[in-house]
Each structure stands twice: as C-alpha cells, then as structure tokens.
Design a protein around this motif. Structure first.
Motif, PDB file in Angstrom:
ATOM      1  N   GLU A 213       0.825  -1.211   0.000  1.00 27.47           N
ATOM      2  CA  GLU A 213       0.000   0.000   0.000  1.00 27.47           C
ATOM      3  C   GLU A 213       0.865   1.269   0.000  1.00 27.47           C
ATOM      4  OE1 GLU A 213      -3.169   0.084   2.897  1.00 27.47           O
ATOM      5  OE2 GLU A 213      -3.107   2.274   2.905  1.00 27.47           O
ATOM      6  N   SER A 214       1.878   1.301   0.861  1.00 23.31           N
ATOM      7  CA  SER A 214       2.660   2.551   0.943  1.00 23.31           C
ATOM      8  C   SER A 214       3.488   2.767  -0.321  1.00 23.31           C
ATOM      9  CB  SER A 214       3.513   2.588   2.204  1.00 23.31           C
ATOM     10  OG  SER A 214       4.362   1.482   2.225  1.00 23.31           O
ATOM     11  N   SER A 216       2.669   1.742  -3.302  1.00 27.98           N
ATOM     12  CA  SER A 216       1.706   2.140  -4.350  1.00 27.98           C
ATOM     13  C   SER A 216       1.386   3.622  -4.225  1.00 27.98           C
ATOM     14  CB  SER A 216       0.398   1.352  -4.222  1.00 27.98           C
ATOM     15  OG  SER A 216       0.641  -0.015  -4.324  1.00 27.98           O
ATOM     16  N   GLN A 217       1.157   4.046  -2.978  1.00 26.63           N
ATOM     17  CA  GLN A 217       0.825   5.457  -2.757  1.00 26.63           C
ATOM     18  C   GLN A 217       1.970   6.369  -3.185  1.00 26.63           C
ATOM     19  OE1 GLN A 217      -2.311   6.823  -1.331  1.00 26.63           O
ATOM     20  NE2 GLN A 217      -1.277   8.318  -2.616  1.00 26.63           N
ATOM     21  N   ILE A 254      -6.981  -1.791  -0.772  1.00 27.30           N
ATOM     22  CA  ILE A 254      -5.874  -0.851  -1.060  1.00 27.30           C
ATOM     23  C   ILE A 254      -6.315   0.171  -2.108  1.00 27.30           C
ATOM     24  CG2 ILE A 254      -3.564  -0.673  -2.111  1.00 27.30           C
ATOM     25  CD1 ILE A 254      -2.804  -3.265  -0.684  1.00 27.30           C
ATOM     26  N   LYS A 257      -8.403   2.803  -0.720  1.00 31.01           N
ATOM     27  CA  LYS A 257      -7.748   3.702   0.233  1.00 31.01           C
ATOM     28  C   LYS A 257      -6.798   4.689  -0.412  1.00 31.01           C
ATOM     29  CE  LYS A 257      -5.962   2.274   4.461  1.00 31.01           C
ATOM     30  NZ  LYS A 257      -5.434   1.096   5.199  1.00 31.01           N
ATOM     31  N   ILE A 258      -6.067   4.255  -1.449  1.00 32.23           N
ATOM     32  CA  ILE A 258      -5.003   5.132  -1.936  1.00 32.23           C
ATOM     33  C   ILE A 258      -5.560   6.357  -2.656  1.00 32.23           C
ATOM     34  CG2 ILE A 258      -3.017   3.561  -2.021  1.00 32.23           C
ATOM     35  CD1 ILE A 258      -3.612   2.922  -4.810  1.00 32.23           C
TER      36      ILE A 258
END
Ligand code: PEP
Ligand code: MN
Length: 363
Positions: A213-214, A216-217, A254, A257-258
């Motif tokens: 996730e991080s 990807s962000q 994910i 969220k992103i």
C-alpha cells in the motif's frame, strides 16, 4: 539515442481508467487458481489487465519454473469468461511465438531479461511490426541507459504500445524491501521521455505484502500512471513470491484507500506556492554558493597535500566528517541515510577534484 519514443498511450488500446491497474498471480499454477483469481478480480473496479507468468525466471534450478505452454488454455478461459486482457512474461523468442499463437493480448519483459542486449535484440526481431502491447520492466541493476536501450530496441521494431514498469533495483544494502525503489531513476526516465507511460510494480519492490500500500501510494504521488500488483486467492500457498502476493479482497481495500491525483493547473499555480517556490530557488542558490566555497577550500588543502606528498584520502578525517554531518543532521531532524548519501556525494567530488580524475563518463 532517441530523443523521443513513438508511443500509443494505453487509454487508446485498452478500456482502462487512470490509474491503470494490472493484477493477477505471480505464476499460473492451475486452471482453478487463475480462474478463481480472475473472477474475484473482476469484482474490483478499476482492474483492467490480468497478469500471470507461464515461464518463471528463477534464481535456482530445480524450483518451480512455471507451468509453461500447458497454461495457455486456462488463460484463454480467463479471457473468454472475464473479458480481461491477459498479459504474460516473455524472456525468449520461443515464448513470444507461443504467446502470439495463443492470442495473448499483452507481453511483459522481466527485469532479468532486460539486462541482455543480445536477448533484447532477438526479442525485438520477433516483435517486428507486431501490434501487440509490450510492458518493459527496469533492469535488475540501476542502469537507466540499459532500461532506455531496451525500450528503444522494442520501439525501433515498430512496437508503439509500450509501458515502462518500475519494479525497483537489486541492492547489497540490507533493507526491509526486496528491491530498492531508487525513485530518482523512474523520475529521470519520465523527465527525459514525458510521453512514455510509466507504472509501478510495488509487489517486486516490497517483497512483502505489508508494504504494497505505501509503495503504491508513493508511486502515484510521484505521478506514475498505474500499478502492476501480484494477487493470489491463497497467497500463503503460492508457488512463487508468496510473501508479496495479496488477496483480491486486500487489493480492493488498497485501491479504495489510496489517493489518486488529478492534475489541477489552478492548484499548481497557486500564488502561495509561487511565493514558496521563489524562496526555495533562493535557498538552492545559497547551497550552491556554499558548495563552491567548500570546493575552494578543498583546492587549498589539495595544494598543501601535493607539496608535502600527503595522501589525498585519509580515512580518519573522512570518518570525522561523516560523523559530524550525521550528528548535526540528526539534531536538525534529518534522515540519517539522506545525510550520509549527501556527504558521500560531496566527499566523492572533493576527492575527484584533488586527484584530477576526469568526470564520470559513459559509453
Ligand atoms: C514477475 O513479474 O513475476 C517477475 C518475475 O518480475 P521481475 O522481472 O520484476 O522480477
Ligand atoms: Mn513475481
């Protein structure tokens, strides 16, 4: 070297929204595994391409090296029953012939293949004037020219549907990540070739699902246009890359969220931003002035060392400098690695000036 690539953007060849999301298992393992994964992915808005490897480039022989041609009928079912475009990795002209015969929609070339100009030439020859999209990962080691050279070979063969994939770089330094993102490299690629679509593969950067996730962000924050993420219905039983695969449900979470970004020209030209940018510009000049002053002092030191036949590099002095920077930097709340990298670069240049080494040159 090319100044620009002749590219058809993905919006024109697949029904994709931005960010472009490519998802699917690291490897094709069984008919049930690919079909179950694909059906679950179908329920997630935004996923446009199904990825899965038939030939797996493994470090050691004797491990699972992919299901190979046996998986084509299963991927055909994925296509027919879900409507996904299907992408496989190719690392050899034989793989390309087989993929084309079996109506695979998209090919990707992996990080280990990109490093060989011989193999890339053979691949480019087979692809000559084919209309199939080709996704090109960065090479395992951080050489932007090698990445660009591989893209050039494919583009020169007449392939225009190209996307570059940033999957990180091998590093000897210990890190919680499997591959070092070295974000400056994809940023430089985009600076040189703004029309080249660039997406990120957070799975192979992370090596661990915790960080997908991080990463990807971060990639989307840097303006990357999409993500290629490894997804498996039962990641813990995956035959390859089991630590980094996530379930389709997790992918949905994910993606929900992103934060994605719209280019908003009004915001980019905001008067407060303009004012702050001017101040940064001023600080940048001050940093350069101070560096020039530092290098002048280095020249004076070099003269004395030459005169008295003293060695240029003195490990004890270097250690003191490094510690001084790290301690001072930390009291100012700066990241230790950042400080180390910065002073290492400055020190490298100081040594080069003292020994009159030529600037680094590249063939
Ligand atoms: C893959 O995508 O499964 C793969 C082998 O990737 P890479 O070439 O980035 O290691
Ligand atoms: Mn993988």
């Amino acid at each position: 070297m090319k100044n620009n690539f002749d590219i058809i953007p993905p919006e024109q060849w697949c029904k994709c929204t931005r960010p472009l999301i490519i998802a699917g298992p690291c490897s094709v393992e069984s008919e049930k595994q690919v079909l179950d994964t694909a059906f679950q992915l179908k329920k997630i808005p935004g996923v446009s391409i199904f990825r899965s490897g038939l030939w797996k480039p493994r470090t050691h022989p004797g491990t699972f090296e992919g299901i190979k041609d046996k998986g084509f009928p299963w991927l055909k079912k994925v296509k027919e029953e879900t409507g996904f475009l299907v992408a496989v990795e190719v690392g050899h002209p034989d793989h390309i012939r087989a993929a084309l015969e079996n109506n695979i929609d998209i090919l990707w070339i992996g990080a280990r293949t990109i490093v060989s100009p011989f193999v890339m030439n053979d691949i480019a020859n087979i692809l000559k004037d084919r209309d199939i999209p080709v996704l090109i990962k960065n090479p395992v080691y951080p050489d932007i020219e090698l990445w660009i050279g591989a893209i050039e070979r494919i583009n020169n063969a007449g392939v225009k549907k190209i996307i570059a994939i940033h999957r990180g770089f091998h590093s000897y330094e210990k890190s919680c990540l499997r591959n070092n993102p070295l974000w400056e490299i994809p940023i430089e690629l985009k600076r040189r070739y703004p029309n080249l679509p660039l997406i990120c593969d957070p799975s192979h950067i992370s090596g661990n699902r915790e960080y997908i996730e991080s990463i990807s962000q971060q990639a989307l924050d840097l303006g990357m246009e999409g993500l290629m993420i490894e997804v498996h219905t039962k990641p813990e039983f995956a035959l390859t890359d089991k630590h980094q695969q996530i379930t389709p449900i997790k992918l949905g979470e994910i993606l929900n969220k992103i934060r994605t970004h719209k280019i908003n020209p009004q915001f980019h030209n905001h008067p407060d931003l303009d004012k702050l940018r001017k101040e940064i510009e001023q600080v940048d000049f001050e940093i350069l002035d101070l560096l020039a002053k530092r290098f002048d002092l280095v020249e004076s030191i070099a003269k004395i060392k030459r005169k008295h036949k003293l060695s240029i590099f003195q490990v004890k002095k270097w250690e003191e400098t490094l510690n001084r920077w790290v301690i001072k930097g930390e009291t100012m709340g700066m990241d230790q690695n950042f400080i180390k990298n910065l002073i290492q670069q400055v020190h490298k240049e100081s040594i080069r000036r003292q020994s009159n080494f030529p600037e680094n040159t590249k063939e």
